[in-house]
Design an enzyme around this catalytic site. Sequence first.
Site, PDB file in Angstrom:
ATOM      1  CD1 TRP A  65      -0.114  -1.524   3.123  1.00 41.63           C
ATOM      2  CD2 TRP A  65       0.667   0.562   3.269  1.00 41.63           C
ATOM      3  NE1 TRP A  65       0.702  -1.459   4.227  1.00 41.63           N
ATOM      4  CE2 TRP A  65       1.198  -0.194   4.341  1.00 41.63           C
ATOM      5  CE3 TRP A  65       1.023   1.919   3.164  1.00 41.63           C
ATOM      6  CZ2 TRP A  65       2.065   0.357   5.287  1.00 41.63           C
ATOM      7  CZ3 TRP A  65       1.882   2.465   4.107  1.00 41.63           C
ATOM      8  CH2 TRP A  65       2.396   1.687   5.155  1.00 41.63           C
ATOM      9  N   PRO A 125      -3.331  -6.124  -5.832  1.00 35.85           N
ATOM     10  CG  PRO A 125      -4.819  -4.385  -6.350  1.00 35.85           C
ATOM     11  CD  PRO A 125      -4.532  -5.833  -6.634  1.00 35.85           C
ATOM     12  CB  ALA A 126      -2.079  -3.360  -0.558  1.00 37.97           C
ATOM     13  CB  SER A 127      -7.206  -5.068   0.993  1.00 36.62           C
ATOM     14  OG  SER A 127      -7.158  -6.374   0.477  1.00 36.62           O
ATOM     15  N   GLY A 185       6.674  -6.362  -0.079  1.00 38.38           N
ATOM     16  CA  GLY A 185       5.961  -6.306   1.192  1.00 38.38           C
ATOM     17  C   GLY A 185       6.893  -6.683   2.324  1.00 38.38           C
ATOM     18  CB  SER A 186       6.203  -7.685   5.755  1.00 39.00           C
ATOM     19  OG  SER A 186       5.365  -8.799   5.522  1.00 39.00           O
ATOM     20  CD  GLU A 227      11.553  -3.673  -2.609  1.00 45.20           C
ATOM     21  OE1 GLU A 227      12.045  -3.693  -1.459  1.00 45.20           O
ATOM     22  OE2 GLU A 227      10.747  -2.854  -3.006  1.00 45.20           O
ATOM     23  CB  CYS A 275      10.923  -0.966   1.832  1.00 46.45           C
ATOM     24  SG  CYS A 275      10.792  -0.620   0.100  1.00 46.45           S
ATOM     25  CD  GLU A 328      10.901  -1.966   6.809  1.00 47.40           C
ATOM     26  OE1 GLU A 328      10.105  -2.902   6.913  1.00 47.40           O
ATOM     27  OE2 GLU A 328      11.115  -1.363   5.762  1.00 47.40           O
TER      28      GLU A 328
HETATM   29  P1  ADP Z   1       2.600  -4.421   4.380  1.00 48.12           P
HETATM   30  O1  ADP Z   1       2.614  -4.347   5.865  1.00 48.12           O
HETATM   31  O2  ADP Z   1       3.615  -3.566   3.702  1.00 48.12           O
HETATM   32  O3  ADP Z   1       1.236  -4.326   3.758  1.00 48.12           O
HETATM   33  P2  ADP Z   1       2.424  -7.214   3.867  1.00 48.12           P
HETATM   34  O4  ADP Z   1       3.544  -8.150   3.571  1.00 48.12           O
HETATM   35  O5  ADP Z   1       1.548  -7.526   5.012  1.00 48.12           O
HETATM   36  O6  ADP Z   1       3.160  -5.835   4.043  1.00 48.12           O
HETATM   37  O7  ADP Z   1       1.514  -7.019   2.612  1.00 48.12           O
HETATM   38  C1  ADP Z   1       1.995  -6.756   1.326  1.00 48.12           C
HETATM   39  C2  ADP Z   1       1.084  -7.384   0.314  1.00 48.12           C
HETATM   40  O8  ADP Z   1       1.075  -8.778   0.527  1.00 48.12           O
HETATM   41  C3  ADP Z   1      -0.361  -6.932   0.392  1.00 48.12           C
HETATM   42  O9  ADP Z   1      -0.894  -6.887  -0.909  1.00 48.12           O
HETATM   43  C4  ADP Z   1      -1.007  -8.033   1.189  1.00 48.12           C
HETATM   44  O10 ADP Z   1      -2.372  -8.127   0.898  1.00 48.12           O
HETATM   45  C5  ADP Z   1      -0.246  -9.229   0.670  1.00 48.12           C
HETATM   46  N1  ADP Z   1      -0.280 -10.393   1.567  1.00 48.12           N
HETATM   47  C6  ADP Z   1      -0.342 -10.384   2.919  1.00 48.12           C
HETATM   48  N2  ADP Z   1      -0.410 -11.645   3.382  1.00 48.12           N
HETATM   49  C7  ADP Z   1      -0.360 -12.470   2.316  1.00 48.12           C
HETATM   50  C8  ADP Z   1      -0.404 -13.898   2.122  1.00 48.12           C
HETATM   51  N3  ADP Z   1      -0.489 -14.726   3.131  1.00 48.12           N
HETATM   52  N4  ADP Z   1      -0.337 -14.368   0.857  1.00 48.12           N
HETATM   53  C9  ADP Z   1      -0.256 -13.549  -0.179  1.00 48.12           C
HETATM   54  N5  ADP Z   1      -0.224 -12.210  -0.069  1.00 48.12           N
HETATM   55  C10 ADP Z   1      -0.270 -11.667   1.151  1.00 48.12           C
END
Ligand code: ADP
Length: 486
Positions: A161, A186-188, A238-239, A260, A294, A389
């Site tokens: 996001w 994409p992120a929700s 993401g994380s 990444e 990041c 972070e």
């Molecule tokens: P952030 O805290 O930066 O959102 P996340 O790693 O939690 O980091 O999320 C990044 C992306 O990964 C988002 O689009 C999220 O919906 C997706 N995501 C989170 N959990 C999962 C999962 N178990 N499988 C696939 N995608 C995921």
Amino acid sequence: MTNQVRGALNNADLLISKNLINGRWIGGNRAPIAVDDPFTLESFAEVPNLGENEANEAVAAAEVAFPAWAARPARERGAILRRWFELLVANRDDIARLITRENGKTYKEAQGEFDYGAGFIEFYADEATRALGEMIPAPVPGRRLYAEREPLGVAAAITPWNFPLAMLTRKVGPALAAGCTMVAKPASATPLTALAFARLGEEAGVPRGVFNIVTGSARLIGGVLTASPVVRKLSFTGSTEIGVQLYRECAGTMKKLGLELGGNAPLLVFDDADLETAVEAALVAKFRNGGQSCIAANRIYVQDGIREAFLSAFGERVGAMRAGDGFDPANDIGPLIDDAGKAKVAEHRDDALARGARLVVEGGEAQGRLFAPTLLADVPADAQIAHEETFGPLAGVIGFATLEEGLQLANATDFGLAAYLCSEDPKTIARVSRGLESGMVGINTGLISTPAAPFGGVKMSGLGKEGSHHGLEEYLNIKYLCQARL
Ligand code: ADP
């Protein structure tokens, strides 16, 4: 702001509540996902809450679309990307408004993200024609040996996001340029920018099924994308926690991975730095996107001889920054993405203070999800902020005495995405930049990202590169051909 309706679009068709699968815009049966404005805290839009069936449909559509797309001359794929870029530019204000509205960042930063993000589509429009092959001198007579690059198939993208446009375009640009087709999730929290981007792609002539976008449960959609043998590459931003999980999930189908992940970037300010340059670098590297990046400088190490001067100059600038509505040009940073994000910043501050850090600029919690820029000095090396972070507008200054000590502190982390150093001495610059365990190094600057440069980390920060010609390579397989009887 002057708009009658906050963040209203010039082209209302770019506020989209459907998903694009196989060239059709579809909704879903389940209750939709509400999209909140992180400043007003109001829901202002909704997107479908799709799951496994739709994710499978999207993968199937991308599989069907792949052969024809891969067979198109690279110049034609490039031309479609070029048109997409031009349509993006024509809608720059609307896309930037969507970014501010759903992410909260200031409108100026949203415009900055737009330029960076759209730049990937422009860059890869040209790069499409550069997936060159090679001739290999044959070891015996009568043979011809060569290697060709070919698109690897269906690729999947899962994006975060914090940069709703740029994190997507730097995957879509190289994938489509290479001849791959794609399914993106994409992120929700920030799906609207991605959906508007998809609509403009359709208008630009991206064929049915070549780019599909699915919003909904990360677990369900992610599960389909990682388990599918059709998907040959997963690119995730993401994380680190989720990245490790996805890496495991992809093992069974031997996918290529682009990960990444988390940062925790150090910024080293040496005694021989130019003070103004160092302050500028620290401001940008720490507070861009309200610290929700990041590659944000999470740990600011300042050498003994320059520390007081740095704290005083940096403190003045940090104290002058305002947190508020991203649409109000008087503000320097917007709200944090959610309550958990805000709580984490407060926790890092409290932890550092409890361990003996000193408050230089108080900042701190404000209305809603706002957190005003905060500066701490004398942060001990074992504080949370030095290891995790923070992802928010909290800067912590940590002291060091020698170059070796600074380098050792900077590398004392599991992460290795970006690092920054400020010095006017070429020897210091050369020694430190070589010694830093990170994928990217900013020297006398806090602003390093551009589509033309390879972005990516080492250690727990991930795998692979995005941007530059290396980014295209990630979506290509090398096929070796050996022809005999010549
Ligand atoms: P952030 O805290 O930066 O959102 P996340 O790693 O939690 O980091 O999320 C990044 C992306 O990964 C988002 O689009 C999220 O919906 C997706 N995501 C989170 N959990 C999962 C999962 N178990 N499988 C696939 N995608 C995921």
